[in-house]
Motif scaffolding. Structure first.
Motif, PDB file in Angstrom:
ATOM      1  N   VAL A 149      21.939  17.881  14.011  1.00  0.00           N
ATOM      2  CA  VAL A 149      20.939  16.974  13.453  1.00  0.00           C
ATOM      3  C   VAL A 149      21.187  15.561  13.964  1.00  0.00           C
ATOM      4  O   VAL A 149      22.318  15.070  13.955  1.00  0.00           O
ATOM      5  N   LYS A 150      20.093  14.939  14.423  1.00  0.00           N
ATOM      6  CA  LYS A 150      20.161  13.567  14.920  1.00  0.00           C
ATOM      7  C   LYS A 150      19.695  12.620  13.818  1.00  0.00           C
ATOM      8  O   LYS A 150      18.556  12.679  13.374  1.00  0.00           O
ATOM      9  N   SER A 151      20.601  11.755  13.388  1.00  0.00           N
ATOM     10  CA  SER A 151      20.233  10.713  12.435  1.00  0.00           C
ATOM     11  C   SER A 151      19.786   9.495  13.224  1.00  0.00           C
ATOM     12  O   SER A 151      20.306   9.210  14.301  1.00  0.00           O
ATOM     13  N   HIS A 152      18.790   8.777  12.726  1.00  0.00           N
ATOM     14  CA  HIS A 152      18.298   7.595  13.450  1.00  0.00           C
ATOM     15  C   HIS A 152      19.406   6.552  13.534  1.00  0.00           C
ATOM     16  O   HIS A 152      20.148   6.346  12.582  1.00  0.00           O
ATOM     17  N   GLY A 153      19.483   5.898  14.687  1.00  0.00           N
ATOM     18  CA  GLY A 153      20.533   4.911  14.903  1.00  0.00           C
ATOM     19  C   GLY A 153      20.545   3.802  13.856  1.00  0.00           C
ATOM     20  O   GLY A 153      21.603   3.282  13.499  1.00  0.00           O
ATOM     21  N   SER A 154      19.359   3.454  13.349  1.00  0.00           N
ATOM     22  CA  SER A 154      19.296   2.345  12.399  1.00  0.00           C
ATOM     23  C   SER A 154      19.188   2.820  10.950  1.00  0.00           C
ATOM     24  O   SER A 154      18.898   2.029  10.057  1.00  0.00           O
ATOM     25  N   ALA A 155      19.418   4.119  10.726  1.00  0.00           N
ATOM     26  CA  ALA A 155      19.311   4.645   9.359  1.00  0.00           C
ATOM     27  C   ALA A 155      20.366   4.012   8.462  1.00  0.00           C
ATOM     28  O   ALA A 155      21.477   3.722   8.897  1.00  0.00           O
ATOM     29  N   ASN A 156      20.011   3.792   7.195  1.00  0.00           N
ATOM     30  CA  ASN A 156      21.004   3.320   6.225  1.00  0.00           C
ATOM     31  C   ASN A 156      21.695   4.529   5.571  1.00  0.00           C
ATOM     32  O   ASN A 156      21.466   5.676   5.983  1.00  0.00           O
ATOM     33  N   ALA A 157      22.532   4.273   4.567  1.00  0.00           N
ATOM     34  CA  ALA A 157      23.302   5.360   3.960  1.00  0.00           C
ATOM     35  C   ALA A 157      22.381   6.441   3.380  1.00  0.00           C
ATOM     36  O   ALA A 157      22.649   7.640   3.509  1.00  0.00           O
TER      37      ALA A 157
END
Lengths: 349, 349
Positions: free
Chosen positions: B300-308
């Protein structure tokens, strides 16, 4: 200079005659030099004109009974170019009886008829459909192609850039509009070979009246950081519709949210000036009027669902392009680069 | 069933260790069975863990010092698959030390490393990147491919449809998700040959666990009328980013409008619950977690700018896919159609 009259296909669009005539009248209320050739069913046009006294003496009717269907295949419509309101409106431009044509009918048919009647400009491979989109900045951004050409090679893209820059100079007043190619990343290695080659050519050329600033991703189209976004017709159509759909999605959510409680409804009423401002900015009618660039004449496509204000905007786009002589501007700019391998008869590719 | 632990690349993303560990802890607050393998700099991970007592006993650290750069070329990153936090997180899935990997790092590098370590599933030509998007309906819509494959042929698109439907069954609970191909019109003649051929194949097949409902235009993606939107990676990336950009554009306009006068500011405060609802619905963190479908393992790829909260959502997506055994579901569905010319070793194309 006296502005040549504008031929209006009075039969196209979802609401037909009434909205087209009202739109023309609305445009004329702002610019009383506008003159029209209204093409379509005479009796219905006359009935629609009755409520618009400012159109008297400013419009002539060209009667015809045939209409291009909204879902009709362009190839089929083309055979009736001489009998349909759309075909006759475009033909009026060809014969010099009007300076520009505006239609809210079938886009594919309008493109086909316009190409056949007005022909693609010398030195150009293919015309393109261009539209103005709102931005966070002061000026609208021009995006092209929006669906006239499904597949485009590097030379098409370069030519679209030249045409888009010519249009942007008229709209923004910038001497050197900031031009970018739509891509899936901003690194030089991103995108198809055609996109990369187009970028290399634009980067290498010095004679163009634009600042080519590389690639733009689709989330930055509306940020106001560039004046012209160039793409093939498939990507352009996807991007344009995705933007329209997302904007409608957010405003629909907003409506839901504002009607979710009494408190929200009160808040909505209090903040109405703010939401009206938003509505105004997002109303597609305020940006109505896509242009077929690259023909020997001005043809403007009004959205099928545009209201009278939208049609008036499409008419004003046509007038603006006539006034600023877009056709000769593009011819001039293409001529400047004809020795650089960009033009249709160049050696490259 | 005990859920296998999830390997988290603790070093990727704009905010690195702190937000990745906080995200994992947040997910574990909701699901206390979650266990983690945190991959990255031991000292920094330990420091981040100090404020999250609920992670004690639920996480092991795999120390490494090397990190894949955000702009690094995938081919270059690939050479350091054995030393980087991203590479080791994916490798843990391969070695069975974790059930899934989550990373907020460089998408291209993550795809390349995942393909190399986990390999593409038998019977499949290419994996695809899939994400959930919000809709006006009850369920999210799945869109794929979002950029893993720039050019796709008809068979790729058919396989993406099968994988997207398998994912949608898990997300929506529908036995037969409604699948459409992204196109520039809904008529059968629209689009490229590959899109048309994919449509013909999907229309002709009866053994698929989905309802194929033709084409969808980009303005209808978020209307809640279909469950899976299938496209090549170029178009998908353009559409996804155009939607993100337009949503941000509208909310930015809204902010401007609400701060334009005292009356608007008061209206904003009164209607705050409504605007909070909107904010919640549009917050990309609530839809964070794109999935590489078609590999022998879950990545799974989390967005680079995602917060917690965003990272927690990506972790929950990984857990959900593990729980519902997405890999075997896709293998099963591909197997069902392997005699229909869709699978990689089929006769067609």
């Amino acid at each position: 200079m006296t502005l040549p009259r504008i031929a209006v296909d009075a039969m196209g669009g979802d609401d037909g005659v009434r909205v087209m005539v009202e739109g023309a009248a609305l445009a004329r209320r702002e610019h009383d030099t506008f003159k029209f050739l209204l093409v379509g069913d005479q009796a219905r046009i006359e009935a629609a004109l009755e409520t618009h006294p400012n159109m008297r003496g400013a419009s002539e009717i060209l009667h015809c009974e045939d209409v291009v269907g909204g879902d009709e295949k362009p190839s089929r419509a083309l055979r009736r170019a001489r009998t349909t309101s759309m075909g006759l409106a475009v033909d009026a431009v060809k014969r010099g009886e009007a300076g520009a044509a505006v239609s809210a009918g079938n886009t594919g048919a309008l493109m086909a008829m316009s190409k056949l009647a007005l022909r693609t400009m010398p030195g150009l491979d293919r015309p393109a459909l261009a539209a103005l989109l709102p931005t966070l900045g002061e000026d609208d951004v021009i995006m092209l192609d929006l669906g006239a050409n499904r597949d485009c090679d590097a030379r098409n893209l370069v030519q679209f850039a030249i045409m888009g820059a010519a249009y942007s100079r008229i709209v923004t007043g910038r001497e050197r509009p900031r031009v970018r190619l739509l891509n899936i990343g901003t690194e030089e290695t991103k995108g198809t070979e055609d996109i990369q080659e187009a970028a290399n050519r634009l980067r290498a050329s010095t004679g163009l009246a634009m600042d080519f600033e590389g690639f733009v991703e689709a989330d930055k189209i509306n940020r106001g950081q560039c004046d012209v976004v160039v793409c093939d017709g498939f990507s352009g159509n996807i991007a344009l519709k995705a933007i329209e759909g997302a904007a409608r999605f957010v405003t629909d959510l907003l409506k839901q949210a504002f009607s979710s409680s009494i408190r929200s409804k009160v808040g909505f009423l209090v903040s109405r000036p703010a939401t009206e401002l938003l509505k105004h900015h997002l109303d597609p009618n305020n940006h109505n009027g896509a242009v077929f660039l690259g023909l020997n004449g001005v043809v403007v496509k009004s959205h099928g669902s545009a209201n009278a204000k939208g049609v008036a905007n499409a008419v004003k786009v046509a007038a603006r392009l006539l006034e600023d002589d877009i056709v000769n501007r593009i011819a001039h700019d293409l001529g400047e680069v004809s020795d650089m391998g960009f033009a249709a008869n160049g050696a490259a590719k």
